[in-house]
Design a protein around this motif. Structure first.
Motif, PDB file in Angstrom:
ATOM      1  N   ALA A  51      53.657 -62.085  72.586  1.00  9.81           N
ATOM      2  CA  ALA A  51      53.334 -60.865  71.854  1.00  9.81           C
ATOM      3  C   ALA A  51      52.259 -60.044  72.562  1.00  9.81           C
ATOM      4  CB  ALA A  51      52.869 -61.201  70.437  1.00  9.81           C
ATOM      5  N   GLY A  52      51.522 -60.684  73.472  1.00 12.35           N
ATOM      6  CA  GLY A  52      50.481 -59.965  74.214  1.00 12.35           C
ATOM      7  C   GLY A  52      51.099 -58.836  75.031  1.00 12.35           C
ATOM      8  N   LEU A  53      50.480 -57.677  74.975  1.00 15.12           N
ATOM      9  CA  LEU A  53      51.035 -56.502  75.641  1.00 15.12           C
ATOM     10  C   LEU A  53      50.940 -56.573  77.161  1.00 15.12           C
ATOM     11  CD1 LEU A  53      49.606 -53.784  73.252  1.00 15.12           C
ATOM     12  CD2 LEU A  53      51.900 -54.772  73.262  1.00 15.12           C
ATOM     13  N   ASP A  54      50.037 -57.401  77.687  1.00 17.24           N
ATOM     14  CA  ASP A  54      49.846 -57.429  79.135  1.00 17.24           C
ATOM     15  C   ASP A  54      50.655 -58.513  79.841  1.00 17.24           C
ATOM     16  OD1 ASP A  54      48.402 -59.434  77.922  1.00 17.24           O
ATOM     17  OD2 ASP A  54      46.797 -59.412  79.409  1.00 17.24           O
ATOM     18  N   ARG A  55      51.505 -59.250  79.119  1.00 14.07           N
ATOM     19  CA  ARG A  55      52.262 -60.349  79.729  1.00 14.07           C
ATOM     20  C   ARG A  55      53.761 -60.215  79.479  1.00 14.07           C
ATOM     21  NH1 ARG A  55      49.271 -64.831  81.247  1.00 14.07           N
ATOM     22  NH2 ARG A  55      47.200 -64.885  80.379  1.00 14.07           N
ATOM     23  N   LYS A  56      54.537 -60.531  80.517  1.00 13.48           N
ATOM     24  CA  LYS A  56      55.987 -60.635  80.375  1.00 13.48           C
ATOM     25  C   LYS A  56      56.464 -62.023  80.731  1.00 13.48           C
ATOM     26  CE  LYS A  56      56.920 -55.842  81.189  1.00 13.48           C
ATOM     27  NZ  LYS A  56      57.964 -55.050  80.713  1.00 13.48           N
ATOM     28  N   SER A  57      55.530 -62.831  81.280  1.00  9.96           N
ATOM     29  CA  SER A  57      55.890 -64.188  81.664  1.00  9.96           C
ATOM     30  C   SER A  57      54.682 -65.104  81.536  1.00  9.96           C
ATOM     31  CB  SER A  57      56.416 -64.209  83.098  1.00  9.96           C
ATOM     32  OG  SER A  57      55.399 -63.819  83.995  1.00  9.96           O
ATOM     33  N   LEU A  58      54.965 -66.391  81.549  1.00 13.43           N
ATOM     34  CA  LEU A  58      53.932 -67.412  81.445  1.00 13.43           C
ATOM     35  C   LEU A  58      53.667 -67.971  82.844  1.00 13.43           C
ATOM     36  CD1 LEU A  58      52.228 -69.346  79.644  1.00 13.43           C
ATOM     37  CD2 LEU A  58      54.216 -70.841  79.639  1.00 13.43           C
ATOM     38  N   PRO A  59      52.445 -67.774  83.385  1.00 13.46           N
ATOM     39  CA  PRO A  59      52.139 -68.331  84.711  1.00 13.46           C
ATOM     40  C   PRO A  59      51.939 -69.845  84.611  1.00 13.46           C
ATOM     41  CG  PRO A  59      50.218 -67.202  83.823  1.00 13.46           C
ATOM     42  CD  PRO A  59      51.336 -67.001  82.837  1.00 13.46           C
ATOM     43  N   LEU A  60      52.408 -70.567  85.615  1.00 18.67           N
ATOM     44  CA  LEU A  60      52.327 -72.018  85.597  1.00 18.67           C
ATOM     45  C   LEU A  60      51.307 -72.617  86.564  1.00 18.67           C
ATOM     46  CD1 LEU A  60      56.152 -72.696  85.261  1.00 18.67           C
ATOM     47  CD2 LEU A  60      54.423 -72.778  83.471  1.00 18.67           C
ATOM     48  N   PRO A  61      50.906 -71.924  87.650  1.00 17.53           N
ATOM     49  CA  PRO A  61      49.939 -72.546  88.569  1.00 17.53           C
ATOM     50  C   PRO A  61      48.587 -72.804  87.911  1.00 17.53           C
ATOM     51  CG  PRO A  61      50.984 -70.642  89.596  1.00 17.53           C
ATOM     52  CD  PRO A  61      51.381 -70.642  88.144  1.00 17.53           C
ATOM     53  N   ASP A  62      47.905 -73.839  88.414  1.00 16.50           N
ATOM     54  CA  ASP A  62      46.562 -74.160  87.927  1.00 16.50           C
ATOM     55  C   ASP A  62      45.661 -72.946  88.107  1.00 16.50           C
ATOM     56  OD1 ASP A  62      47.470 -76.729  87.483  1.00 16.50           O
ATOM     57  OD2 ASP A  62      46.792 -77.461  89.421  1.00 16.50           O
ATOM     58  N   GLY A  63      44.760 -72.734  87.188  1.00 16.84           N
ATOM     59  CA  GLY A  63      43.825 -71.611  87.261  1.00 16.84           C
ATOM     60  C   GLY A  63      44.379 -70.333  86.646  1.00 16.84           C
ATOM     61  N   LYS A  64      45.695 -70.179  86.607  1.00 10.27           N
ATOM     62  CA  LYS A  64      46.309 -68.997  86.005  1.00 10.27           C
ATOM     63  C   LYS A  64      46.959 -69.322  84.663  1.00 10.27           C
ATOM     64  CE  LYS A  64      47.442 -66.787  90.381  1.00 10.27           C
ATOM     65  NZ  LYS A  64      48.502 -66.232  91.207  1.00 10.27           N
ATOM     66  N   ARG A  65      47.167 -70.601  84.415  1.00  7.99           N
ATOM     67  CA  ARG A  65      47.852 -71.054  83.216  1.00  7.99           C
ATOM     68  C   ARG A  65      46.950 -70.859  81.999  1.00  7.99           C
ATOM     69  NH1 ARG A  65      49.136 -75.475  85.345  1.00  7.99           N
ATOM     70  NH2 ARG A  65      47.523 -76.768  84.438  1.00  7.99           N
ATOM     71  N   PRO A  66      47.461 -70.243  80.930  1.00  3.16           N
ATOM     72  CA  PRO A  66      46.654 -70.017  79.722  1.00  3.16           C
ATOM     73  C   PRO A  66      46.315 -71.321  79.012  1.00  3.16           C
ATOM     74  CG  PRO A  66      48.640 -68.654  79.700  1.00  3.16           C
ATOM     75  CD  PRO A  66      48.771 -69.606  80.841  1.00  3.16           C
ATOM     76  N   GLU A  67      45.254 -71.270  78.232  1.00  2.00           N
ATOM     77  CA  GLU A  67      44.843 -72.416  77.427  1.00  2.00           C
ATOM     78  C   GLU A  67      45.925 -72.727  76.397  1.00  2.00           C
ATOM     79  OE1 GLU A  67      41.209 -73.493  74.428  1.00  2.00           O
ATOM     80  OE2 GLU A  67      40.867 -71.988  75.986  1.00  2.00           O
ATOM     81  N   GLY A  68      46.133 -73.992  76.140  1.00  2.00           N
ATOM     82  CA  GLY A  68      47.136 -74.411  75.166  1.00  2.00           C
ATOM     83  C   GLY A  68      48.449 -74.832  75.780  1.00  2.00           C
ATOM     84  N   VAL A  69      48.647 -74.545  77.077  1.00  2.00           N
ATOM     85  CA  VAL A  69      49.843 -74.993  77.785  1.00  2.00           C
ATOM     86  C   VAL A  69      49.512 -76.382  78.325  1.00  2.00           C
ATOM     87  CG1 VAL A  69      51.416 -74.552  79.698  1.00  2.00           C
ATOM     88  CG2 VAL A  69      50.509 -72.630  78.360  1.00  2.00           C
TER      89      VAL A  69
END
Length: 187
Positions: A117-135
């Motif tokens: 739902a976040g307006l600034d994202r179209k995908s979920l990044p998977l690399p360490d350091g870029k991955r959001p909290e909760g993943v």
């Protein structure tokens, strides 16, 4: 353009093998696509320590996975799974196909929908350091022969994440319905 027929099948098979190794996992079904009729709510469904669990498995070869890969009807099923009164466990399982070192992540549906739902994202990044909290990353471990005679396979160890999700479900139930707890369970 049509979808590849076996996209993600290898990952579903890996998850099924991992889940079969868990003694308290009770398997309900896996969505193989061979059954005619209404769409099933997810790829894998079962129970873990008495809690209903629904997994939607996805696989990617890129360092991010588009939120559009989980279709709207799949998101609805996952969201219903996590809603009261059942307060079940609903997870998007992602296999990141890094050459020679695949990685696995489990994303609770509320995290998935919040990020989508976040307006600034179209995908979920998977690399360490870029991955959001909760993943939550899942690691491979060997099934020991003393746990399962004759087996010494490397499988995804889903136990820590499933145990964490059960604890979160119990906390949510305690908050929402304190009257159903016994005196021993009360905080």
């Amino acid at each position: 353009m049509s979808k590849p027929a076996n996209r993600g099948k290898r990952f579903r098979d890996e998850l099924m093998k991992s889940l079969r190794m868990l003694r308290v996992w009770r398997h309900c079904f896996d969505n193989t696509g061979h059954v005619q009729g209404p769409k099933r709510p997810g790829d894998l469904m079962g129970t873990w320590w008495g809690h209903s669990v629904l997994l939607e498995a996805k696989e990617t070869h890129t360092p991010s996975i588009p939120f559009s890969r989980v279709e709207p009807h799949q998101v609805r099923h996952l969201e219903r799974q996590a809603m009261p009164p059942s307060n079940g466990i609903a997870l998007v399982a992602i296999r990141w196909c890094v050459p020679r070192q695949p990685r696995c992540f489990l994303v609770p549906v509320d995290i998935w929908t919040g990020l989508a739902a976040g307006l600034d994202r179209k995908s979920l990044p998977l690399p360490d350091g870029k991955r959001p909290e909760g993943v939550l990353e899942v690691f491979r471990s060997r099934v020991r022969p003393e746990e399962e005679p004759g087996l010494n396979e490397l499988v995804w160890d889903l136990r820590p994440v499933l145990d964490l999700m059960v604890m979160l479900c119990l906390a949510k139930t305690r908050t929402a319905r304190p009257e159903i707890l016994s005196e021993e369970d009360a905080p």
